[in-house]
Write an enzyme that holds these catalytic residues in place. Structure first.
Site, PDB file in Angstrom:
ATOM      1  N   SER A 146     -50.387 -29.948 -26.202  1.00  9.46           N
ATOM      2  CA  SER A 146     -49.241 -29.426 -25.459  1.00  9.46           C
ATOM      3  C   SER A 146     -48.076 -30.390 -25.673  1.00  9.46           C
ATOM      4  CB  SER A 146     -49.607 -29.388 -23.965  1.00  9.46           C
ATOM      5  OG  SER A 146     -48.460 -29.313 -23.153  1.00  9.46           O
ATOM      6  N   TYR A 159     -52.566 -32.311 -15.845  1.00 10.45           N
ATOM      7  CA  TYR A 159     -52.473 -31.601 -17.132  1.00 10.45           C
ATOM      8  C   TYR A 159     -51.921 -32.536 -18.210  1.00 10.45           C
ATOM      9  CZ  TYR A 159     -51.121 -27.793 -20.363  1.00 10.45           C
ATOM     10  OH  TYR A 159     -50.982 -26.965 -21.447  1.00 10.45           O
TER      11      TYR A 159
HETATM   12  N1  LIG Z   1     -48.777 -20.828 -22.807  1.00 17.21           N
HETATM   13  C1  LIG Z   1     -48.104 -21.887 -23.221  1.00 17.21           C
HETATM   14  O1  LIG Z   1     -46.870 -21.835 -23.287  1.00 17.21           O
HETATM   15  C2  LIG Z   1     -48.830 -23.156 -23.609  1.00 17.21           C
HETATM   16  C3  LIG Z   1     -48.081 -24.273 -23.977  1.00 17.21           C
HETATM   17  C4  LIG Z   1     -48.745 -25.429 -24.375  1.00 17.21           C
HETATM   18  C5  LIG Z   1     -50.127 -25.470 -24.408  1.00 17.21           C
HETATM   19  N2  LIG Z   1     -50.845 -24.378 -24.039  1.00 17.21           N
HETATM   20  C6  LIG Z   1     -52.312 -24.478 -24.128  1.00 17.21           C
HETATM   21  O2  LIG Z   1     -52.789 -23.407 -24.913  1.00 17.21           O
HETATM   22  C7  LIG Z   1     -54.066 -22.985 -24.463  1.00 17.21           C
HETATM   23  C8  LIG Z   1     -54.031 -21.488 -24.141  1.00 17.21           C
HETATM   24  O3  LIG Z   1     -52.979 -21.253 -23.240  1.00 17.21           O
HETATM   25  P1  LIG Z   1     -52.646 -19.817 -22.620  1.00 17.21           P
HETATM   26  O4  LIG Z   1     -51.250 -19.841 -22.158  1.00 17.21           O
HETATM   27  O5  LIG Z   1     -53.094 -18.727 -23.527  1.00 17.21           O
HETATM   28  O6  LIG Z   1     -53.542 -19.936 -21.312  1.00 17.21           O
HETATM   29  P2  LIG Z   1     -54.334 -18.860 -20.488  1.00 17.21           P
HETATM   30  O7  LIG Z   1     -54.531 -19.414 -19.124  1.00 17.21           O
HETATM   31  O8  LIG Z   1     -53.734 -17.519 -20.635  1.00 17.21           O
HETATM   32  O9  LIG Z   1     -55.716 -18.890 -21.277  1.00 17.21           O
HETATM   33  C9  LIG Z   1     -56.606 -19.949 -21.180  1.00 17.21           C
HETATM   34  C10 LIG Z   1     -57.979 -19.417 -21.507  1.00 17.21           C
HETATM   35  O10 LIG Z   1     -58.940 -20.433 -21.239  1.00 17.21           O
HETATM   36  C11 LIG Z   1     -60.021 -19.828 -20.558  1.00 17.21           C
HETATM   37  N3  LIG Z   1     -60.743 -20.816 -19.767  1.00 17.21           N
HETATM   38  C12 LIG Z   1     -60.251 -21.599 -18.774  1.00 17.21           C
HETATM   39  N4  LIG Z   1     -61.252 -22.335 -18.239  1.00 17.21           N
HETATM   40  C13 LIG Z   1     -62.389 -22.010 -18.943  1.00 17.21           C
HETATM   41  C14 LIG Z   1     -63.738 -22.423 -18.861  1.00 17.21           C
HETATM   42  N5  LIG Z   1     -64.130 -23.340 -17.974  1.00 17.21           N
HETATM   43  N6  LIG Z   1     -64.642 -21.889 -19.731  1.00 17.21           N
HETATM   44  C15 LIG Z   1     -64.251 -20.966 -20.636  1.00 17.21           C
HETATM   45  N7  LIG Z   1     -62.973 -20.530 -20.745  1.00 17.21           N
HETATM   46  C16 LIG Z   1     -62.068 -21.044 -19.902  1.00 17.21           C
HETATM   47  C17 LIG Z   1     -59.387 -18.747 -19.707  1.00 17.21           C
HETATM   48  O11 LIG Z   1     -60.329 -17.774 -19.327  1.00 17.21           O
HETATM   49  C18 LIG Z   1     -58.337 -18.199 -20.641  1.00 17.21           C
HETATM   50  O12 LIG Z   1     -58.901 -17.221 -21.505  1.00 17.21           O
HETATM   51  C19 LIG Z   1     -54.394 -23.875 -23.265  1.00 17.21           C
HETATM   52  O13 LIG Z   1     -55.168 -24.979 -23.678  1.00 17.21           O
HETATM   53  C20 LIG Z   1     -53.023 -24.336 -22.799  1.00 17.21           C
HETATM   54  O14 LIG Z   1     -53.072 -25.550 -22.108  1.00 17.21           O
HETATM   55  C21 LIG Z   1     -50.227 -23.226 -23.626  1.00 17.21           C
END
Ligand SMILES: NC(=O)c1ccc[n+]([C@@H]2O[C@H](COP(=O)([O-])OP(=O)(O)OC[C@H]3O[C@@H](n4cnc5c(N)ncnc54)[C@H](O)[C@@H]3O)[C@@H](O)[C@H]2O)c1
Length: 262
Positions: A146, A159
């Protein structure tokens, strides 16, 4: 010689791939021929996800398990290995954010975020790497970091600590496992247009204005913007790239921002 981005026949596991960024990256890997294993931990979301992949012409093999549970991870990966073959590509995408001011953050909640965002990628990577080492076939591990791997921000102490740790875990595993021909890299997404951000991605919303002004590309990322990065880091084209975090952020981390009115 042309760089090789082909992933035909390679088994790829993407955690947290039932929607959002995980699904977009999984689709990109499948578009280059990878055999997809997708992880989630909610049965109803998984069912919907498999249908969505199907609509896009992709067969996604579903594996329900909690990435924080070492025994469940072990069992699920053994099952993937039996049913699809050894994993050649792992994308550690499952993650969670909690927004609470540091003065009010409960240590148990802090531990929970670190468990999901930092300990789990280690558990899954270690299990996948054991087979990669045993079979001496090398492999690719991609940790989803991130901008908070580099920057602080109000209310995201756990985080940021976990994602900063994930950056260093990436470098450390890259160092330890290079001798097995395993490359461990990371992708650091910037601000992405996902379902959760839909309500604030509207003209006039202060956070939307902040993103547009703060990002040199002057827009939110679309989940598909991550496709090139994940395919590159999963493919032979990146065989000499190891321990790097590739930020896909429209340039935010490269700049201090624009002075007001410029
Ligand atoms: N959305 C953004 O702008 C953004 C920016 C930087 C980093 N990220 C990172 O990208 C990744 C995906 O982000 P997103 O926005 O799609 O998030 P999201 O919350 O939509 O998806 C996260 C996924 O992880 C799964 N998950 C969470 N805990 C879990 C567990 N214990 N076991 C199995 N699955 C689990 C959830 O069910 C979900 O499918 C994450 O690691 C997030 O930190 C996202």
């Amino acid at each position: 010689m042309k760089p090789n981005f082909d992933l035909s026949g390679k088994v790829a596991l993407v955690t947290g791939a039932t929607h959002g960024l995980g699904m977009a990256m999984a689709k990109a890997l499948a578009s280059q021929g990878a055999i997809l294993a997708i992880n989630g931990h909610t049965p109803s979301k998984m069912e919907k996800a498999v249908e969505e992949y199907q609509k896009a012409g992709i067969i996604a093999h579903p594996y329900l398990f909690n990435v924080t549970d070492k025994i469940a991870v072990d069992q699920a990966i053994s099952k993937i290995e039996t049913e699809l073959g050894p994993i050649a590509i792992l994308v550690n995408n499952a993650g969670m954010i909690q927004r609470t001011p540091a003065l009010e953050m409960n240590p148990d909640d802090f531990r929970n975020i670190v468990d999901i965002d930092l300990v789990s990628p280690f558990i899954v990577a270690q299990r996948v790497a054991k087979t990669m080492v045993r079979l001496q076939q090398g492999g690719k591990i991609i940790n989803i970091c991130s901008m908070m791997s580099e920057l602080g921000r109000n209310t995201v102490s756990a985080y940021a600590a976990a994602k900063g740790g994930l950056k260093m875990l990436t470098r450390n595993l890259a160092t330890e496992w290079a001798k097995y021909n395993i490359q461990v890299n990371g992708i650091g997404p910037g601000y992405f247009a996902t379902d959760q951000t839909a309500p604030i991605r509207v003209d006039g919303h202060p956070f939307n204005e902040f993103i547009i002004n703060r990002t040199p590309a002057a827009r939110w990322g679309n989940p598909e913007d991550l496709g090139g990065a994940v395919v590159f880091l999963a493919s032979e084209a990146s065989d000499f790239v190891n321990g790097q975090i590739l930020y896909v952020d429209g340039g935010i981390l490269a700049t201090i921002g624009k002075p007001a009115g410029e």
